[in-house]
Design a protein around this motif. Structure first.
Motif, short mmCIF file in Angstrom:
data_model
loop_
_atom_site.label_atom_id
_atom_site.label_comp_id
_atom_site.label_asym_id
_atom_site.label_seq_id
_atom_site.Cartn_x
_atom_site.Cartn_y
_atom_site.Cartn_z
N LEU A 1 1.39 -10.00 -10.64
CA LEU A 1 2.39 -9.80 -9.60
C LEU A 1 2.61 -8.34 -9.23
N ASN A 2 2.54 -7.44 -10.22
CA ASN A 2 2.85 -6.03 -9.97
C ASN A 2 1.92 -5.11 -10.74
N THR A 3 1.83 -3.89 -10.27
CA THR A 3 1.17 -2.82 -11.01
C THR A 3 2.19 -1.75 -11.32
N VAL A 4 2.16 -1.26 -12.55
CA VAL A 4 3.06 -0.18 -12.97
C VAL A 4 2.17 1.00 -13.40
N VAL A 5 2.36 2.14 -12.76
CA VAL A 5 1.48 3.29 -12.98
C VAL A 5 2.30 4.53 -13.33
N LEU A 6 1.84 5.22 -14.35
CA LEU A 6 2.38 6.53 -14.70
C LEU A 6 1.32 7.57 -14.39
N ALA A 7 1.68 8.56 -13.58
CA ALA A 7 0.73 9.61 -13.17
C ALA A 7 1.44 10.97 -13.26
N HIS A 8 0.64 12.03 -13.14
CA HIS A 8 1.28 13.34 -13.06
C HIS A 8 0.59 14.19 -11.99
N LYS A 9 1.35 15.11 -11.46
CA LYS A 9 0.87 16.02 -10.43
C LYS A 9 -0.15 16.97 -11.04
N LYS A 10 -1.31 17.13 -10.39
CA LYS A 10 -2.39 17.92 -10.96
C LYS A 10 -2.06 19.40 -11.02
N ASN A 11 -1.35 19.92 -10.06
CA ASN A 11 -1.05 21.35 -10.08
C ASN A 11 0.29 21.64 -9.43
#
Length: 252
Positions: free
Chosen positions: A242-252
């Protein structure tokens, strides 16, 4: 005296009802027709929220249902679209924006959280550009998006994202994926859609009758689903969710 007591009791019941719509409590099983999607979103956000530290912007905050999960955040700012006054009364936003520019200075926010909002955006690339502008270098983004769900928030509902789709969108806009989770197993996803069909289409529109039907008919499906999902989850493939949960970070 009696009127004041009645109002106080009503407010408590209303608060607990709303809480049960987003948190996987015992009460949720009996009154929440969206139990499985909300349960798994809550559980996945709970895990990833522990990796968030510092100031946090809740983009598309609504009533801030997940604020208490971000225990490591010393500052929590809710932001939502500048809707009509009627819609504003249903959100707990600290700031409103015009749909284009977020009213926050450059490089001042440590983290951004956005749950079930990106499907409503006409130009997600533009908003991600804004995220890059206000996030500090290395700042984190925790986002959830629907893959399979009914149309909602008309006329704003624009798109659905696969896990690959949302990851590509973030990577193409300067973010590096740290962790990705598919929310809700195959069986629970199918059962949730069936329950939603009953609640939306089959049940009467009368609120009292709808609530009664939910307790009498949907709660057994929720209970049965919990049992079957427990035993089938390990063998469930990851192609239907039903859903996607994503943790990301800004590259710079």
């Amino acid at each position: 005296m009696i009127i004041a007591l009645f109002k106080s009791t009503f407010e408590i019941l209303k608060k607990n009802y709303y809480k049960a719509q987003f948190e996987p409590t015992i009460l949720s099983i009996f009154i929440n027709p969206s139990y499985f999607i909300r349960r798994d979103l809550f559980n996945n956000i709970s895990i990833l929220a522990l990796k968030i530290q510092g100031s946090l912007l809740d983009f598309g905050c609504g009533r801030k249902p997940y604020q208490n999960l971000f225990t490591n955040s010393f500052s929590y700012i809710g932001l939502d679209l500048d809707h009509s006054d009627k819609l504003k009364n249903n959100v707990f936003a600290d700031l409103f924006y015009d749909g284009v520019t977020i009213p926050i200075e450059d490089y001042t926010i440590d983290n951004i959280f956005s749950s079930e909002t990106f499907e409503l955006l006409p130009d997600p690339n533009q908003i991600l550009c804004e995220f890059n502008r206000i996030l500090k270098p290395g700042g984190k983004l925790l986002i959830t998006v629907p893959f399979v769900w009914e149309e909602h928030w008309r006329p704003y509902d624009n798109v659905r994202y696969t896990e690959i789709g949302i990851k590509n969108l973030l990577q193409n806009n300067g973010f590096e994926i740290l962790e990705s989770r598919k929310s809700t197993s195959y069986f629970a996803s199918v059962l949730q859609l069936f329950i939603t069909y009953l609640w939306r289409v089959v049940f009467p529109n009368n609120k009292l009758l709808k609530g009664l039907f939910t307790i009498l008919l949907i709660s057994p499906f929720n209970l049965l689903g919990i049992i079957i999902d427990f035993f089938s989850r390990k063998n469930s493939d990851s192609y239907f969710y039903l859903n996607t949960v994503v943790l990301a970070h800004k590259k710079n």
